[in-house]
Motif scaffolding. Structure first.
Motif, PDB file in Angstrom:
ATOM      1  N   GLN A  81       0.866  -1.181   0.000  1.00 26.71           N
ATOM      2  CA  GLN A  81       0.000   0.000   0.000  1.00 26.71           C
ATOM      3  C   GLN A  81       0.901   1.230   0.000  1.00 26.71           C
ATOM      4  O   GLN A  81       1.762   1.369   0.873  1.00 26.71           O
ATOM      5  N   ASP A  82       0.743   2.117  -1.017  1.00 26.82           N
ATOM      6  CA  ASP A  82       1.610   3.298  -1.041  1.00 26.82           C
ATOM      7  C   ASP A  82       1.309   4.200   0.155  1.00 26.82           C
ATOM      8  O   ASP A  82       0.234   4.150   0.753  1.00 26.82           O
ATOM      9  N   LYS A  83       2.281   4.974   0.523  1.00 25.18           N
ATOM     10  CA  LYS A  83       2.201   5.750   1.773  1.00 25.18           C
ATOM     11  C   LYS A  83       1.397   7.034   1.623  1.00 25.18           C
ATOM     12  O   LYS A  83       0.935   7.603   2.588  1.00 25.18           O
ATOM     13  N   ASN A  84       1.228   7.505   0.377  1.00 27.82           N
ATOM     14  CA  ASN A  84       0.548   8.784   0.175  1.00 27.82           C
ATOM     15  C   ASN A  84      -0.756   8.629  -0.611  1.00 27.82           C
ATOM     16  O   ASN A  84      -1.188   9.541  -1.311  1.00 27.82           O
ATOM     17  N   LYS A  85      -1.346   7.444  -0.504  1.00 29.39           N
ATOM     18  CA  LYS A  85      -2.682   7.200  -1.059  1.00 29.39           C
ATOM     19  C   LYS A  85      -2.812   7.553  -2.539  1.00 29.39           C
ATOM     20  O   LYS A  85      -3.607   8.400  -2.914  1.00 29.39           O
ATOM     21  N   GLY A  86      -1.997   6.917  -3.355  1.00 23.13           N
ATOM     22  CA  GLY A  86      -2.186   7.093  -4.788  1.00 23.13           C
ATOM     23  C   GLY A  86      -0.996   7.604  -5.550  1.00 23.13           C
ATOM     24  O   GLY A  86      -1.099   7.797  -6.759  1.00 23.13           O
ATOM     25  N   ASP A  87       0.125   7.827  -4.896  1.00 23.75           N
ATOM     26  CA  ASP A  87       1.256   8.370  -5.642  1.00 23.75           C
ATOM     27  C   ASP A  87       2.141   7.267  -6.234  1.00 23.75           C
ATOM     28  O   ASP A  87       3.141   7.551  -6.895  1.00 23.75           O
ATOM     29  N   GLY A  88       1.798   5.980  -5.989  1.00 23.72           N
ATOM     30  CA  GLY A  88       2.586   4.900  -6.550  1.00 23.72           C
ATOM     31  C   GLY A  88       3.989   4.822  -6.012  1.00 23.72           C
ATOM     32  O   GLY A  88       4.938   4.515  -6.740  1.00 23.72           O
ATOM     33  N   SER A  89       4.132   5.059  -4.736  1.00 22.48           N
ATOM     34  CA  SER A  89       5.472   5.108  -4.143  1.00 22.48           C
ATOM     35  C   SER A  89       6.027   3.737  -3.781  1.00 22.48           C
ATOM     36  O   SER A  89       7.218   3.610  -3.508  1.00 22.48           O
ATOM     37  N   GLU A  90       5.160   2.686  -3.778  1.00 20.21           N
ATOM     38  CA  GLU A  90       5.667   1.348  -3.510  1.00 20.21           C
ATOM     39  C   GLU A  90       6.216   0.736  -4.801  1.00 20.21           C
ATOM     40  O   GLU A  90       5.656   0.922  -5.876  1.00 20.21           O
ATOM     41  N   ILE A  91       7.314   0.006  -4.660  1.00 23.27           N
ATOM     42  CA  ILE A  91       7.987  -0.556  -5.824  1.00 23.27           C
ATOM     43  C   ILE A  91       7.965  -2.084  -5.757  1.00 23.27           C
ATOM     44  O   ILE A  91       8.230  -2.674  -4.712  1.00 23.27           O
ATOM     45  N   MET A  92       7.630  -2.732  -6.895  1.00 21.56           N
ATOM     46  CA  MET A  92       7.739  -4.174  -7.021  1.00 21.56           C
ATOM     47  C   MET A  92       8.854  -4.478  -8.019  1.00 21.56           C
ATOM     48  O   MET A  92       8.867  -3.937  -9.128  1.00 21.56           O
ATOM     49  N   GLY A  93       9.763  -5.338  -7.618  1.00 19.91           N
ATOM     50  CA  GLY A  93      10.933  -5.608  -8.446  1.00 19.91           C
ATOM     51  C   GLY A  93      10.617  -6.449  -9.663  1.00 19.91           C
ATOM     52  O   GLY A  93       9.573  -7.101  -9.742  1.00 19.91           O
ATOM     53  N   PRO A  94      11.504  -6.473 -10.646  1.00 17.15           N
ATOM     54  CA  PRO A  94      11.301  -7.267 -11.855  1.00 17.15           C
ATOM     55  C   PRO A  94      11.442  -8.757 -11.572  1.00 17.15           C
ATOM     56  O   PRO A  94      12.027  -9.159 -10.568  1.00 17.15           O
ATOM     57  N   GLY A  95      10.880  -9.566 -12.478  1.00 13.30           N
ATOM     58  CA  GLY A  95      10.971 -11.009 -12.324  1.00 13.30           C
ATOM     59  C   GLY A  95       9.772 -11.593 -11.594  1.00 13.30           C
ATOM     60  O   GLY A  95       8.679 -11.028 -11.592  1.00 13.30           O
ATOM     61  N   ARG A  96       9.990 -12.741 -10.940  1.00 11.38           N
ATOM     62  CA  ARG A  96       8.913 -13.467 -10.261  1.00 11.38           C
ATOM     63  C   ARG A  96       8.848 -13.053  -8.793  1.00 11.38           C
ATOM     64  O   ARG A  96       9.816 -13.196  -8.056  1.00 11.38           O
ATOM     65  N   ASN A  97       7.691 -12.559  -8.376  1.00  6.46           N
ATOM     66  CA  ASN A  97       7.463 -12.126  -6.997  1.00  6.46           C
ATOM     67  C   ASN A  97       6.339 -12.969  -6.398  1.00  6.46           C
ATOM     68  O   ASN A  97       5.259 -13.067  -6.993  1.00  6.46           O
ATOM     69  N   VAL A  98       6.582 -13.566  -5.237  1.00  2.00           N
ATOM     70  CA  VAL A  98       5.595 -14.418  -4.586  1.00  2.00           C
ATOM     71  C   VAL A  98       5.267 -13.827  -3.209  1.00  2.00           C
ATOM     72  O   VAL A  98       6.165 -13.550  -2.409  1.00  2.00           O
ATOM     73  N   TYR A  99       3.972 -13.653  -2.945  1.00  3.49           N
ATOM     74  CA  TYR A  99       3.524 -13.031  -1.699  1.00  3.49           C
ATOM     75  C   TYR A  99       2.542 -13.960  -0.982  1.00  3.49           C
ATOM     76  O   TYR A  99       1.465 -14.255  -1.510  1.00  3.49           O
ATOM     77  N   PRO A 100       2.896 -14.435   0.206  1.00  4.68           N
ATOM     78  CA  PRO A 100       1.977 -15.305   0.956  1.00  4.68           C
ATOM     79  C   PRO A 100       0.891 -14.483   1.659  1.00  4.68           C
ATOM     80  O   PRO A 100       1.049 -13.282   1.906  1.00  4.68           O
ATOM     81  N   PHE A 101      -0.216 -15.132   1.973  1.00  9.99           N
ATOM     82  CA  PHE A 101      -1.291 -14.489   2.733  1.00  9.99           C
ATOM     83  C   PHE A 101      -1.971 -15.541   3.593  1.00  9.99           C
ATOM     84  O   PHE A 101      -1.818 -16.749   3.384  1.00  9.99           O
ATOM     85  N   SER A 102      -2.744 -15.103   4.563  1.00 13.51           N
ATOM     86  CA  SER A 102      -3.516 -16.020   5.410  1.00 13.51           C
ATOM     87  C   SER A 102      -4.731 -15.307   5.973  1.00 13.51           C
ATOM     88  O   SER A 102      -4.704 -14.093   6.222  1.00 13.51           O
ATOM     89  N   PHE A 103      -5.805 -16.072   6.149  1.00 13.51           N
ATOM     90  CA  PHE A 103      -7.043 -15.584   6.750  1.00 13.51           C
ATOM     91  C   PHE A 103      -7.548 -16.631   7.745  1.00 13.51           C
ATOM     92  O   PHE A 103      -7.423 -17.833   7.493  1.00 13.51           O
ATOM     93  N   VAL A 104      -8.118 -16.180   8.833  1.00 16.45           N
ATOM     94  CA  VAL A 104      -8.786 -17.081   9.772  1.00 16.45           C
ATOM     95  C   VAL A 104     -10.272 -17.058   9.443  1.00 16.45           C
ATOM     96  O   VAL A 104     -10.925 -16.015   9.545  1.00 16.45           O
ATOM     97  N   ILE A 105     -10.812 -18.194   9.039  1.00 14.50           N
ATOM     98  CA  ILE A 105     -12.232 -18.277   8.713  1.00 14.50           C
ATOM     99  C   ILE A 105     -13.039 -18.216  10.005  1.00 14.50           C
ATOM    100  O   ILE A 105     -12.727 -18.914  10.974  1.00 14.50           O
ATOM    101  N   PRO A 106     -14.066 -17.384  10.076  1.00 17.88           N
ATOM    102  CA  PRO A 106     -14.861 -17.265  11.309  1.00 17.88           C
ATOM    103  C   PRO A 106     -15.404 -18.612  11.770  1.00 17.88           C
ATOM    104  O   PRO A 106     -15.862 -19.423  10.958  1.00 17.88           O
ATOM    105  N   ASN A 107     -15.362 -18.816  13.061  1.00 16.71           N
ATOM    106  CA  ASN A 107     -15.827 -20.084  13.638  1.00 16.71           C
ATOM    107  C   ASN A 107     -17.310 -19.986  13.966  1.00 16.71           C
ATOM    108  O   ASN A 107     -17.726 -20.033  15.121  1.00 16.71           O
TER     109      ASN A 107
END
Length: 322
Positions: A81-107
């Motif tokens: 998430q960019d820091k200034n809400k829309g200026d595109g300040s976050e950078i993703m590098g070239p090549g293959r990028n893998v990002y893990p995630f997790s969620f706890v399903i409500p019980n």
């Protein structure tokens, strides 16, 4: 040329079926392949569980749409998430990028994944990569969800639970021009697991002047509700016919009903739709009314037990007059 060459989303399968249930941790990864480094405004993954029904009716000359939906849960996992809400300040590098995630399903009690004639219950994951207001990448996948409720139909009726292992039976007497036909039907029990089999016993007392043939069906009934409106969709699955019973004779017929393993189980734990089943036995006699019997059937989730063959003639039948 597009700098994002590949954008995919997948979840980890923790069992053979790939199903998740309430209270479990859903994990996965998002893979992004780029030809060069890119600026990112927002990169997130969403998890959602919902039910939705929609059907159309004709009110005179006016078409009417009935619809409703319910959200069981909604979560967001922000990866970048960019820091200034829309200026595109976050950078993703070239090549293959893998990002893990997790969620706890409500019980909580939520219905299993289901797709019917005019409604569905779905559980899904969505990934969204926003480079600019004009350049947004999206991908989606659904995961099968399985309720933890062993009996997602009997939360308000313990009598149903008691009756699941009980024998079910009914009698129908029909009259037409050439005489009377008595139809007695018994099933071994009311509750069956997916893939399981049981015997259905039919005794036909044919006091008419023509032969009759019993037919065996599994009836599926889907009910959909949108606020104060309701609609029903039914379907018969033929699982066999019996031998012909000649005129002025009496005969007992046994058929084995095997539940298809892929058939969705009975459920009532959704406020907008429910799924029910019946065993239906009919007599194939032209112009004859009231020649069918329906017995309740509850299809349960889970691995079936081996079917044990029972005597062709049940104890209940032996009590009938000769």
């Amino acid at each position: 040329m597009m700098t994002v060459k590949h954008f995919s989303l997948e979840y980890d399968k923790v069992n053979e079926q790939g199903t998740y249930s309430p209270g479990e941790v859903l994990t996965g990864k998002v893979t992004v392949v780029t030809s060069k480094k890119i600026k990112v405004q927002c990169f997130l993954v969403k998890a959602k569980g919902k039910a939705k029904v929609t059907w159309h009716e004709q009110d005179g000359q006016t078409p009417v749409v009935h619809s409703n939906k319910k959200k069981y849960f909604y979560f967001e996992h922000i990866i970048l998430q960019d820091k200034n809400k829309g200026d595109g300040s976050e950078i993703m590098g070239p090549g293959r990028n893998v990002y893990p995630f997790s969620f706890v399903i409500p019980n909580t009690d939520m219905p299993s994944t289901y797709k019917g004639k005019w409604g569905e219950i779905t559980y899904s994951l969505r990934a969204q990569l926003t480079q600019s207001i004009w350049l947004v990448h999206k991908t989606k996948t659904e995961f099968p969800f399985l309720t933890k409720s062993e009996f997602p139909f009997a939360s308000k009726s313990e009598m149903i639970l008691i009756g699941l292992k009980e024998q079910q039976h009914a009698t129908r007497i029909s009259f037409f021009g050439s005489g009377k036909i008595t139809l007695n039907v018994t099933s071994e029990k009311m509750g069956l697991k997916q893939g399981e089999a049981m015997g259905v016993f039919v005794e036909v007392l044919n006091d008419s002047a023509r032969r009759v043939i019993p037919k065996f069906c599994l009836c599926e009934k889907q009910t959909f509700v949108a606020r104060s409106k309701k609609t029903v969709h039914t379907k018969d699955i033929l699982f066999g016919t019996g031998v012909a019973v000649p005129a002025e004779s009496r005969q007992t017929i046994t058929k084995v009903l095997r539940i298809p393993p892929q058939l969705p189980p009975t459920f009532f734990n959704c406020c907008m739709m429910k799924l029910e089943y019946r065993i239906k036995v009919t007599l194939d006699v032209p112009l004859m009314r009231d020649s069918e019997i329906k017995l309740p059937l509850v299809i349960l989730q889970g691995s079936p037990k081996p079917h044990q063959q029972k005597p062709e003639r049940s104890v209940w039948f032996s009590k009938l007059p000769g």
